[in-house]
Design an enzyme around this catalytic site. Structure first.
Site, PDB file in Angstrom:
ATOM      1  N   CYS A 382       0.832  -1.212   0.000  1.00 47.68           N
ATOM      2  CA  CYS A 382       0.000   0.000   0.000  1.00 47.68           C
ATOM      3  C   CYS A 382       0.862   1.255   0.000  1.00 47.68           C
ATOM      4  O   CYS A 382       1.498   1.533  -1.006  1.00 47.68           O
ATOM      5  CB  CYS A 382      -1.009  -0.059   1.146  1.00 47.68           C
ATOM      6  SG  CYS A 382      -2.512   0.840   0.720  1.00 47.68           S
ATOM      7  N   HIS A 509      -3.549  -5.240   0.310  1.00 44.45           N
ATOM      8  CA  HIS A 509      -2.900  -5.777   1.509  1.00 44.45           C
ATOM      9  C   HIS A 509      -2.937  -7.303   1.501  1.00 44.45           C
ATOM     10  O   HIS A 509      -3.895  -7.888   2.009  1.00 44.45           O
ATOM     11  CB  HIS A 509      -3.628  -5.288   2.760  1.00 44.45           C
ATOM     12  CG  HIS A 509      -3.501  -3.822   3.006  1.00 44.45           C
ATOM     13  ND1 HIS A 509      -2.608  -3.298   3.898  1.00 44.45           N
ATOM     14  CD2 HIS A 509      -4.155  -2.773   2.452  1.00 44.45           C
ATOM     15  CE1 HIS A 509      -2.715  -1.978   3.900  1.00 44.45           C
ATOM     16  NE2 HIS A 509      -3.647  -1.630   3.029  1.00 44.45           N
ATOM     17  N   GLU A 511      -1.425  -9.210   3.377  1.00 43.91           N
ATOM     18  CA  GLU A 511      -1.293  -9.736   4.750  1.00 43.91           C
ATOM     19  C   GLU A 511      -2.635 -10.052   5.402  1.00 43.91           C
ATOM     20  O   GLU A 511      -2.693 -10.823   6.350  1.00 43.91           O
ATOM     21  CB  GLU A 511      -0.497  -8.756   5.620  1.00 43.91           C
ATOM     22  CG  GLU A 511      -1.215  -7.477   6.043  1.00 43.91           C
ATOM     23  CD  GLU A 511      -1.108  -6.341   5.011  1.00 43.91           C
ATOM     24  OE1 GLU A 511      -0.854  -6.629   3.830  1.00 43.91           O
ATOM     25  OE2 GLU A 511      -1.309  -5.170   5.409  1.00 43.91           O
TER      26      GLU A 511
HETATM   27  N1  GLN Z   1      -2.070   6.648   2.632  1.00 39.96           N
HETATM   28  C1  GLN Z   1      -2.155   5.871   1.453  1.00 39.96           C
HETATM   29  C2  GLN Z   1      -3.520   6.014   0.785  1.00 39.96           C
HETATM   30  O1  GLN Z   1      -4.461   6.424   1.398  1.00 39.96           O
HETATM   31  C3  GLN Z   1      -1.839   4.412   1.720  1.00 39.96           C
HETATM   32  C4  GLN Z   1      -2.775   3.733   2.661  1.00 39.96           C
HETATM   33  C5  GLN Z   1      -2.245   2.441   3.221  1.00 39.96           C
HETATM   34  O2  GLN Z   1      -1.036   2.212   3.233  1.00 39.96           O
HETATM   35  N2  GLN Z   1      -3.117   1.594   3.759  1.00 39.96           N
HETATM   36  O3  GLN Z   1      -3.663   5.708  -0.365  1.00 39.96           O
END
Ligand code: GLN
Length: 533
Positions: A382, A509, A511
């Site tokens: 992310c 994600h 994970e």
């Molecule tokens: N801050 C980033 C976004 O909003 C990544 C979010 C995250 O890592 N879960 O896109």
């Protein structure tokens, strides 16, 4: 179907591992062929933990249907393999919100709205909601917080009523407490447990089963004493001593008959003890692994629970590769070109973690640059993926001020930018791109191979910003490829640098969906490369 309900409460102290006990009991009942689910009720007022800082309650876990939840739901999924939903995670805030919305609609026909019965009825409705949707033998309900908290009172009143309404064959109370060891006296102390049970009894709840968490073995005499003082059968006092791994807890609970006692109390003949074959094989592999892999987690939250699912996913994959994961937290806030070589020294793999906000992002870019130029296997998740993209734009494409529009509105190269749909959003809670979306994999990419050459997978998301597709051709010409795309919105979901040993960034994600029996394919592939020194 007469679904049965098991309520799990905690006393004496928080952080005793109610989530692990709930997940273990779920696992054991499942192994006996029962259909189960596990839900968590959190007494805090937030509607969900989505807006909470990870320092408050650790990681925010995300369900496939897009609910931001408590990290205990991660344990439920990792232990049992079930897919939880938005209804598996409920807070006081959500309960009140729905009651207040009903009141505004006029549903209560002029009545005075009160904690009892309106709030407690809504809690009872939600406890039973999951079984109304699917056929379930057991619903395990974990009540967050500790007995004595003001906030948890309505939940306790609701389970008291439910136990009374459903009767002993359909509802059971399990209470987890802590037995401290006083080193100076050389003694284990049961008084806090007695007090906690008395408090429960004062609220009209008699626990049928007690699980005593302790750092030392309790012995028969002590358990007998607790049974005696707490109106609990001797065989229903179970001990949960500290173990080297949380994954040993189900086997320990089975050994002590937690599932058997719960079934017997509800009038069910337990039958033969299931073998837990694949689970035991996992533990066996874990016990055989001696060689450790040093893996860095580059992030800004110096707290075990902040990256819980990533740590567990690494541990799962390492186990299946006959290795131990030795995880080192590397604070991205202090990371610079001058110290990165020293801070990442000896690391054979690096994970660049998710996150929100500017703090620590330049350090993530430094880490990405170092790993890319030193051929160190790297997984960016992310925000981690986004910083890999920014680094590549700055150093390979030559856009010195490349950035994400989350951090810079003036950058002439916003290679990560806000999704169109997000631009109109003004509320913070529950408004991101959340939950599982399809990702179509690029044939012959590293990820495609890692996923066993599947054409399409579903992965969970939690973000507002995304790869800016206007730059895609530019990136691909210079060696960072798109390896996965969402077919509905054409969003880039995975980037890779094929010339590198293993350099993969995922907008989703992975994970959140690695489990003990099904480690995640990307983590498996990552560790496979990491161990090939
Ligand atoms: N801050 C980033 C976004 O909003 C990544 C979010 C995250 O890592 N879960 O896109």
């Amino acid at each position: 179907m007469d679904t049965k309900y098991i309520f799990i409460t905690g006393g004496v102290a928080s952080s005793l591992g109610k989530g692990i006990i709930s997940a273990s009991l779920g696992k054991l009942l499942q192994a006996r062929g029962y259909t189960i689910t596990i839900q968590k009720f959190d007494p805090y007022i937030n509607i969900d933990p989505g807006t909470l800082n990870p320092y408050e309650h650790g990681e925010c876990y995300v369900t496939a249907d897009g609910q931001e939840t408590d990290l205990d739901l991660g344990h439920y999924e990792r232990f049992t393999g079930i897919e939880t939903t938005r209804d598996n995670s409920v807070t006081t805030g959500r309960i009140y919100l729905s009651v207040i919305e009903s009141e505004r609609r006029g549903d209560y026909l002029g009545k005075t709205i009160q904690v009892v019965p309106h709030i407690t009825d809504e809690i009872k409705r939600r406890i039973q909601l999951l079984a109304a949707r699917q056929s379930l033998d057991f619903v395990i309900t974990e009540i967050g917080g500790t007995i004595g908290d003001i906030e948890s009172q309505p939940f306790l009143e609701a389970i008291r009523q439910l136990r009374w309404e459903l009767g002993p064959a359909r509802a059971l109370n399990v209470h987890l407490t802590y037995v401290p060891y006083l080193a100076a006296a050389g003694e284990l102390k049961t008084k806090p447990t007695q007090t906690s049970v008395k408090q429960l009894q004062g609220l009209g709840i008699q626990p049928e089963v007690l699980v005593l968490r302790s750092e030392h073995s309790l012995g028969v005499e002590l358990r007998r004493k607790v049974a005696h003082f707490c109106n609990v059968a001797e065989e229903a006092v179970i001990q949960s001593q500290d173990l080297p791994s949380i994954y040993e807890v189900p086997v320990n609970m089975q050994h002590q008959g937690l599932d058997v006692i719960c079934l017997s109390k509800m009038g069910i003949t337990p039958g033969p003890t299931p073998e837990l074959g694949p689970w035991r094989r996992f533990l066996h592999m874990r016990s055989l692994a001696t060689e450790a892999l040093d893996i860095a987690l580059v992030g800004k939250y110096d707290l075990q629970d902040a990256y819980k699912s990533i740590r567990e996913s690494l541990a799962h994959a390492c186990t299946y590769h006959n290795r131990l994961a030795r995880i080192h937290f590397v604070n991205s806030e202090g990371l610079s070109d001058d110290n990165v070589a020293q801070r990442l020294e000896g690391m054979v793999g690096v994970v660049i973690c998710p996150g929100f906000g500017l703090r620590g992002t330049e350090g993530k870019i430094v880490a990405a640059h170092y790993c890319r130029t030193h051929n160190i296997p790297t997984l960016g998740i992310c925000l981690g993926m986004q910083m890999m993209v920014v680094e590549f734009a700055r150093h390979v494409l030559g856009y010195a001020d490349a950035s994400s529009s989350e951090f810079s509105v003036t950058s002439s190269h916003p290679v990560i930018s806000m999704m169109e749909k997000q631009k109109a959003v003004t509320q913070m809670g529950g408004t991101m791109r959340l939950g599982a979306y399809e990702c179509r994999l690029t044939e012959d990419s590293r990820s495609w191979h890692a996923y066993g050459r599947q054409t399409s997978v579903r992965e969970r998301h939690r973000h507002r910003y995304e790869f800016n597709s206007q730059y895609l051709a530019d990136f691909e010409r210079h060696g960072m490829l798109c390896a996965g795309v969402n077919p509905d919105a054409d969003l880039v979901e995975i980037v890779e640098v094929p010339a590198h040993r293993w350099y993969v960034g995922t907008q989703f994600h992975p994970e959140y969906s690695s489990t003990v029996l099904h480690p995640h394919p990307l983590f498996m592939d990552f560790i496979g490369e990491v161990k090939r020194l």
